[in-house]
Design a protein around this motif. Sequence first.
Motif, PDB file in Angstrom:
ATOM      1  N   GLN A 135       4.114 -12.419   1.086  1.00 46.99           N
ATOM      2  CA  GLN A 135       5.220 -11.683   0.458  1.00 46.99           C
ATOM      3  C   GLN A 135       4.937 -11.632  -1.144  1.00 46.99           C
ATOM      4  O   GLN A 135       5.241 -10.664  -1.867  1.00 46.99           O
ATOM      5  N   ASP A 136       4.393 -12.611  -1.745  1.00 46.48           N
ATOM      6  CA  ASP A 136       3.948 -12.565  -2.996  1.00 46.48           C
ATOM      7  C   ASP A 136       2.785 -11.510  -3.346  1.00 46.48           C
ATOM      8  O   ASP A 136       3.005 -10.892  -4.222  1.00 46.48           O
ATOM      9  N   HIS A 137       2.098 -11.283  -2.455  1.00 46.87           N
ATOM     10  CA  HIS A 137       1.020 -10.230  -2.608  1.00 46.87           C
ATOM     11  C   HIS A 137       1.541  -8.912  -2.689  1.00 46.87           C
ATOM     12  O   HIS A 137       1.310  -7.958  -3.642  1.00 46.87           O
ATOM     13  N   VAL A 138       2.782  -8.633  -1.612  1.00 48.24           N
ATOM     14  CA  VAL A 138       3.232  -7.491  -1.413  1.00 48.24           C
ATOM     15  C   VAL A 138       3.884  -7.121  -2.909  1.00 48.24           C
ATOM     16  O   VAL A 138       4.322  -5.857  -3.410  1.00 48.24           O
ATOM     17  N   ASP A 139       4.695  -8.407  -3.168  1.00 45.60           N
ATOM     18  CA  ASP A 139       5.706  -8.201  -4.366  1.00 45.60           C
ATOM     19  C   ASP A 139       4.927  -7.778  -5.807  1.00 45.60           C
ATOM     20  O   ASP A 139       5.318  -7.010  -6.561  1.00 45.60           O
ATOM     21  N   PHE A 140       3.831  -8.375  -5.718  1.00 45.58           N
ATOM     22  CA  PHE A 140       3.001  -8.072  -7.072  1.00 45.58           C
ATOM     23  C   PHE A 140       2.605  -6.597  -7.091  1.00 45.58           C
ATOM     24  O   PHE A 140       2.837  -5.934  -8.081  1.00 45.58           O
TER      25      PHE A 140
ATOM     26  N   ALA B 160      -2.889   3.585  -4.092  1.00 48.81           N
ATOM     27  CA  ALA B 160      -2.104   4.362  -5.228  1.00 48.81           C
ATOM     28  C   ALA B 160      -2.171   4.184  -6.457  1.00 48.81           C
ATOM     29  O   ALA B 160      -2.546   4.999  -7.540  1.00 48.81           O
ATOM     30  N   LEU B 161      -2.388   2.838  -6.752  1.00 47.23           N
ATOM     31  CA  LEU B 161      -2.438   2.505  -8.288  1.00 47.23           C
ATOM     32  C   LEU B 161      -3.961   2.866  -8.864  1.00 47.23           C
ATOM     33  O   LEU B 161      -4.220   3.252  -9.950  1.00 47.23           O
TER      34      LEU B 161
ATOM     35  N   LYS C  70      -1.231  -1.717   4.717  1.00 50.72           N
ATOM     36  CA  LYS C  70      -0.185  -1.579   4.045  1.00 50.72           C
ATOM     37  C   LYS C  70      -0.239  -1.856   2.473  1.00 50.72           C
ATOM     38  O   LYS C  70       0.189  -1.075   1.511  1.00 50.72           O
ATOM     39  N   THR C  71      -0.902  -2.836   2.209  1.00 51.13           N
ATOM     40  CA  THR C  71      -1.419  -3.342   0.889  1.00 51.13           C
ATOM     41  C   THR C  71      -2.524  -2.626   0.384  1.00 51.13           C
ATOM     42  O   THR C  71      -2.604  -2.171  -0.840  1.00 51.13           O
ATOM     43  N   VAL C  72      -3.430  -2.193   1.236  1.00 49.30           N
ATOM     44  CA  VAL C  72      -4.677  -1.267   0.831  1.00 49.30           C
ATOM     45  C   VAL C  72      -4.212  -0.115   0.283  1.00 49.30           C
ATOM     46  O   VAL C  72      -4.442   0.499  -0.729  1.00 49.30           O
TER      47      VAL C  72
ATOM     48  N   TYR D 247      -0.686   0.774   9.062  1.00 53.40           N
ATOM     49  CA  TYR D 247      -0.219   1.097   7.923  1.00 53.40           C
ATOM     50  C   TYR D 247       1.059   0.460   7.562  1.00 53.40           C
ATOM     51  O   TYR D 247       1.887   0.468   6.529  1.00 53.40           O
ATOM     52  N   THR D 248       1.550  -0.238   8.466  1.00 50.53           N
ATOM     53  CA  THR D 248       3.043  -0.786   8.612  1.00 50.53           C
ATOM     54  C   THR D 248       3.020  -2.297   8.839  1.00 50.53           C
ATOM     55  O   THR D 248       4.103  -2.675   9.016  1.00 50.53           O
ATOM     56  N   ASP D 249       1.904  -2.963   9.003  1.00 53.97           N
ATOM     57  CA  ASP D 249       1.600  -4.380   9.318  1.00 53.97           C
ATOM     58  C   ASP D 249       2.457  -4.619  10.617  1.00 53.97           C
ATOM     59  O   ASP D 249       3.214  -5.535  10.890  1.00 53.97           O
TER      60      ASP D 249
END
Length: 892
Positions: free
Chosen positions: A762-767, A663-664, A656-658, A438-440
Amino acid sequence: MSSANHARVSSRAERRTTNDNGSTQPRAPSGQQGSSRNDRPDPRRTQSPQPSASGASHRRTASGQQRSQRGVEERRTERVQVTERETITRTRSPQRRPPSVQIPERVQRPSEPARPYSGDPRPRSAKAETSQAPWLPEVSLVPHTSAPLASRITIPPLASTAPQSLQPKPLHELSLEVQEAAILEDLLMVFMGYEGQYVRFGKNYNPAEEKDRLAGPSFRILPGLDPSLQDLTAAMLKMATHYGAIEAFVEVQSREEFGAVNHALCAAIRKLLHDYLILIAQLETQFLTNPSFTLHVLNLHTLPTSHMMFQIYSLAHEILKRNSLLEEDLEESDDGMDDIENILESLREGGDLGPGNIPGKKICKGGSVLGLITKRLETMSGDPAARSLLTSLLRDASRPYMMMLNEWLHHGSIKDPHAEFLVREQKSIKRERLEEDYTDEYWERRYTIRDHDVPPQLEGVKDKVLLAGKYLNVVRECGGVDVSKAVTDVPRSFDDNRFLDNVNSAYAHANQSLLELLLTTHALPARLRSLKHYFFLDRSDFFAYFMELGTSELAKPVKKVNTSKLQSLLDLVLRQPGSVAAQDPFKEDIKVEMNEISLTNSLTRVVNISGIEAGESFQTPASQPSNESDKNAVGFTSLQLDYSVPFPVSLVISRKTVWRYQALFRYLLSLRYLESQLVTCWQTHNRARSWSHKSSNKDVEMWKRRVFTLRARMLVFVQQLLYFCTAEVIEPNWQALMAKLNAKEDTKGGPTPIRTVDELMQDHVDFLDTCLKECMLTNSRLLRIHSKLMQTCTFFATYTNWLSRELERTDPDLQAANPAGGDPARLEKMNEIIQKYEVNFSRHLQILLDALNHYAATETVVLLGLCARLSTANQGTQYSGLRADEDGQVHT
């Protein structure tokens, strides 16, 4: 041939004959040479030498002629002594013997001339000879070390430990010319690391101590040397000190634990030392054959070499200080425990802790060594000789480093057995752990940079080097790189002009290969669209059907929910013809699971995480319960989707992204579920006879109007919030992300295309982070207010059936069905309950509006739109236009 040279040859031949008849015992390393010179009447001590037949003006020529004239008488006396008295007086041979060989000899007194044989066979000094023990030093082999070319012979004894009979004649008794000849011979020995007759190791130097050898031997000249020779000799002895230190440095730094770069540097220095010894051998030939060879000539011949030895000595001294092998220790290293993970992994695999793997032991190797050479090269850039020398050393020392660099850049693998490359590999972090990471950790920590070991040449491109290898490593694990193909036509050292071009081209190739692998081969955009359908409830007709089918199961407490049944229902729904999910090739990757921790507690725990200052201990917040599971949680509030993806897409869609997607999803699901509850409440209000009947009692009718109004306000609040999150937050940011994915390089005025894999990640995580922030899920204060509002709405919708029963008992028109109804006290109680709901909802809504106004002005301007939409839910109430703090105090 001149008569002087003829006399020197004759004298050497006669001394060789004498030696052949003498003893073959080992000679002392230094002392015996002095005694051999003093045993014979050396013609160099003659104050007034005879002029030579050839007319040479140099004094050494005349002394050589006299030595030839007197050699016959001396040889005759020695032969008699050997035959009758069994003692030997050895004459010096010009050929150099090993320092560990000695020849016992009888030393005549300097003032006593050689006397003819007297006929008496009895020994003259039998008592003196028996009282002195024989001096027999021995040489032996030492055990192997990890340095393959290190000397394996024991160190010879010091000249000061030799018996008095082997000590040379004092210098003050020699003439100036003989002193110069003796010092010349001694210097040639000292230059090769041995003691001479009159030049010996300093009293504080111990050759058995490694630290003393690395610092270099100090030398002392025996007293009595003429001042005209003293200063020049002392200056030339510095080169001998440097040679001894460099020789010890090469032996120590060639050990296995010091790495391939140190080994290459030592090999380059060893070549220079070989040339140095060739020079000494040539100088010795000049000394033995050239009558005009003097101390000043020797100094002139050794000046360039002395400068070279000083430069190598200075570089070696810096490296040894970094290795803590000298007295001067630098500051403690910050990353002494950097490779602890690799050490543990090695132990798990049955490995051993070698000398280079001991954590905390400072070793200057790899990039640090290249950095020291480069720094010294910059410092000595004004010295052409030093610059040429250091450039050559840097070129040779960087070759193994460049081999590792090329292997990393072009194959994506690290061959670094000594942990000296700038990229560190944590072998304990494996690809199989991506499903729980969960922390890449795999992407962020498997390959990292050793910041303290980066060569200056790579400092500006170290990030490109790291990313190029990481990208290619992923492609290689997917079978996209032929590791058996040898790397050709690449720079082999740092001074190659193609060095930076090689790094840049390898980085571009690796990045393009991985981007193509992700976007084309593994269809990353299609996977992201699949995630949007499932987690953001986009075109979610299938999910509404799933909620209807699973209502009975989702209404149970979370611990009693049958997850397998829900998974079967979801699979059934996803395969329904006509739904958006029916054509999704990735629908098999979606899974159903339950999370017992409530959404608010989960988000609050993440938001409240902060760093711990040095020296502080971690303390659990008092307000946070030890068991965070919600006792009242049901399937609807705990439902959570999971998504599994194969490697290498799992680098982009990581755990981490999942988690962010989850959450959303839980937030949107809670709004959808609350909306459905309020819609059910609205249906009840319209269908039930107790609610649709117009009562004759005005107070009851007024109470029903208040309930209708409150329900409508709550529904407006939930629907506006849901619309804002989906239409004004998620969708615009999603479109921006996809525009970057699909943009081309030649697009003008449009979105900037994604050029690297790290930019894509990074763009994916920023989104996702932007969506979380604009949906108010990253602010603890907004989370608390939102949670209270949701609880108020949920309680109201849940108690609709109870309110319906109370209404039947209170409405007088319904007394025929319920004769016990019509109690005014019950109506008063129902008014109080509705008033509590109204006050609670209105107050917290106003607190939320005030907080949104504040954060819209300071952090996220998009919240202004939500604030305007939600303000309609308070219009027409006593709270409209008022400001309230978090404690519920209302201010005008």
